[in-house]
Design a protein around this motif. Sequence first.
Motif, short mmCIF file in Angstrom:
data_model
loop_
_atom_site.label_atom_id
_atom_site.label_comp_id
_atom_site.label_asym_id
_atom_site.label_seq_id
_atom_site.Cartn_x
_atom_site.Cartn_y
_atom_site.Cartn_z
N TYR A 1 9.22 30.05 -11.60
CA TYR A 1 7.82 29.80 -10.60
C TYR A 1 7.11 28.57 -10.55
N TYR A 2 6.96 27.75 -11.78
CA TYR A 2 6.48 26.72 -11.70
C TYR A 2 7.21 25.40 -11.48
N GLY A 3 8.48 25.49 -10.95
CA GLY A 3 9.24 24.60 -10.31
C GLY A 3 9.86 23.45 -11.46
N LEU A 4 9.97 24.23 -12.68
CA LEU A 4 10.52 23.20 -13.72
C LEU A 4 12.02 23.46 -13.46
N PRO A 5 12.94 22.39 -14.03
CA PRO A 5 14.18 22.54 -14.05
C PRO A 5 14.63 23.75 -14.87
N ALA A 6 16.01 24.28 -14.22
CA ALA A 6 16.63 25.44 -14.52
C ALA A 6 17.03 25.12 -16.19
N CYS A 7 16.89 26.24 -17.03
CA CYS A 7 17.06 26.10 -18.58
C CYS A 7 17.88 27.30 -18.96
N THR A 8 19.22 27.37 -18.81
CA THR A 8 19.95 28.60 -19.06
C THR A 8 21.14 28.46 -20.10
N VAL A 9 21.62 29.25 -20.39
CA VAL A 9 22.88 29.43 -21.18
C VAL A 9 24.12 28.58 -20.53
N ALA A 10 24.00 28.99 -19.42
CA ALA A 10 25.18 28.39 -18.46
C ALA A 10 25.08 26.73 -18.38
N ASN A 11 23.88 26.50 -18.29
CA ASN A 11 23.82 24.98 -18.22
C ASN A 11 23.48 23.98 -19.30
N GLY A 12 23.66 24.90 -20.37
CA GLY A 12 23.78 24.35 -21.92
C GLY A 12 22.25 24.04 -22.14
N CYS A 13 21.36 24.35 -21.59
CA CYS A 13 19.71 24.07 -21.90
C CYS A 13 19.28 25.14 -22.65
N PHE A 14 19.50 26.48 -22.82
CA PHE A 14 18.87 27.36 -23.66
C PHE A 14 19.89 28.19 -24.32
N LYS A 15 19.66 28.48 -25.90
CA LYS A 15 20.69 28.95 -26.55
C LYS A 15 19.79 29.80 -27.37
N LYS A 16 20.23 30.97 -27.77
CA LYS A 16 19.62 31.93 -28.47
C LYS A 16 20.59 32.41 -29.65
N VAL A 17 20.17 32.21 -30.97
CA VAL A 17 20.88 32.39 -32.21
C VAL A 17 20.33 33.40 -33.20
N SER A 18 21.07 33.84 -33.91
CA SER A 18 20.23 34.85 -35.16
C SER A 18 20.15 33.49 -36.32
N GLN A 19 19.60 33.98 -37.39
CA GLN A 19 19.34 33.00 -38.41
C GLN A 19 20.66 32.72 -39.08
N SER A 20 21.54 33.25 -38.95
CA SER A 20 23.12 33.00 -39.28
C SER A 20 23.84 31.96 -38.23
N GLY A 21 23.32 31.80 -37.10
CA GLY A 21 23.95 30.92 -36.04
C GLY A 21 24.59 31.64 -35.15
N SER A 22 24.63 33.14 -35.33
CA SER A 22 25.59 33.94 -34.44
C SER A 22 24.92 34.23 -32.89
N THR A 23 25.63 34.00 -31.90
CA THR A 23 25.09 34.10 -30.65
C THR A 23 25.21 35.45 -29.96
N THR A 24 26.11 36.49 -31.11
CA THR A 24 26.30 37.91 -30.55
C THR A 24 25.87 38.79 -31.65
N SER A 25 25.61 38.38 -32.79
CA SER A 25 25.26 39.51 -33.75
C SER A 25 23.60 39.10 -34.09
N LEU A 26 22.87 39.59 -33.29
CA LEU A 26 21.28 39.49 -33.32
C LEU A 26 20.64 40.32 -33.97
N PRO A 27 19.30 40.12 -34.24
CA PRO A 27 18.45 41.20 -35.01
C PRO A 27 18.17 42.26 -33.97
N SER A 28 17.79 43.19 -34.58
CA SER A 28 16.95 44.34 -33.56
C SER A 28 15.87 43.92 -32.72
N ALA A 29 15.68 44.41 -31.62
CA ALA A 29 14.73 44.13 -30.79
C ALA A 29 13.28 44.69 -31.22
N ASP A 30 12.30 43.75 -30.68
CA ASP A 30 10.90 44.24 -31.15
C ASP A 30 9.87 43.77 -29.97
#
Length: 436
Positions: free
Chosen positions: A148-177
């Motif tokens: 919306y604001y014209g900022l560069p794309a920041c995605t998992v695919a381009n390596g800009c964005f990453k989400k992990v749990s406190q253990s570092g896992s990208t697949t075993s994540l906490p429950s949602a809230d």
Amino acid sequence: MRTTPRNRPATQRGWRRAGTAVAATATLLLTGFGTAVQADAAQTAATAQATWTATPCTTPAHPGELTCDSYRVTGGLTAFQQAQAARTGITPKAADAAAPSGYGPSNLQSAYGLTSAAASKGAGETIAIVDAYDDPNAAADLATYRSYYGLPACTVANGCFKKVSQSGSTTSLPSADSGWAEEISLDLDMASAVCPNCNVLLVEATSATMANLGTAVNRAVTLGAKYVSNSYGGSESSSDTSYDTAYFNHPGVAITVSAGDEGYGAEYPAASKYVTAVGGTALATSSTTRGWTETVWKTSSSEGTGSGCSAYDTKPTWQTDTGCTKRTVSDVAAVADPATGVSVYDSYGITAGWYTFGGTSASSPIIAGVYALAGTPSTGSSPASFPYASAGTSALNDVTSGNNGTCTTSYLCTARSGYDGPTGVGTPAGVSAFTG
């Protein structure tokens, strides 16, 4: 929900997120529609006729966990919408989430002298956002905000964005809230707004205990982040010095922490001597050379930026004020007043759309972004000390008006020339005060 009384034992104390809020019946400073239409902020004397409701995380998921203190517009018209109606002759729908109703990236960059740096710096730097629980829509919502604001794309695919749990896992994540999802959206959007070229790492703690959040901070550093934002806090305890050693003593890493939203009084981990405690301001346009003006954020006697003396943490060598024998909060500040809040896109647990947020939850990731624009701190350095070397210079905006409550030593709760508790040594005027 408010925090439990200060200085309760760590085993009993309740932690809360430094609240995101939209203040009712307040004059809003208005700006920011999108890439093509970034309207200048305009102040209106009209009183907002909107209504607000608390977000779901005001009730803790489990006993003893951190709780949030957040509100969002649910009806009526904000002052932003009223001003736009006056300009266009078109009255928007009440509680319309189709368009932003707060400050956007260009406004924040303008206010803090970051426009040039935001365009040219930050590539290769990683800002970590530490929060509790999972936001399943974090990547998608961040993509919407940035597009919306014209900022560069920041995605998992381009390596800009990453989400992990406190253990570092990208697949075993906490429950949602859903409540924490709003906090996550706020944090991700503010880091992106200030440093559009930075990578963003979201580390989600299993729950909102200090042990889990602290473990998430350590994980962020292990994964290479040199800038770590924390938008949570709670009452101090005698355990804080052990938490300092376990979670926050990371030389060469800029760790920012929200000063809190309950007015005068120190909170932890903002009171840690190893972090940059970030206070909050009300940000308005003005006719000054800067084009903006700031005062201490205070909505009421129980809502405003935190500040004060730590009961446990020793004073770092770079703090020379005499009103506190131990650590003084804050170090620096940025916009936090919900009445002059920031636009955020969120879709998990609520109607997908744009919401206006405030609180020192906004100011912490903003300052983390400024540190990232300033460049990687040197090995072994104490980034919290950097702004103090520029105190009283043009590298910082000295906030000299407003207060966040009453206190015996006035500068601890009232703005003045030079250092004060609510805003520290000031707000950013470019990046030079945030380098070593």
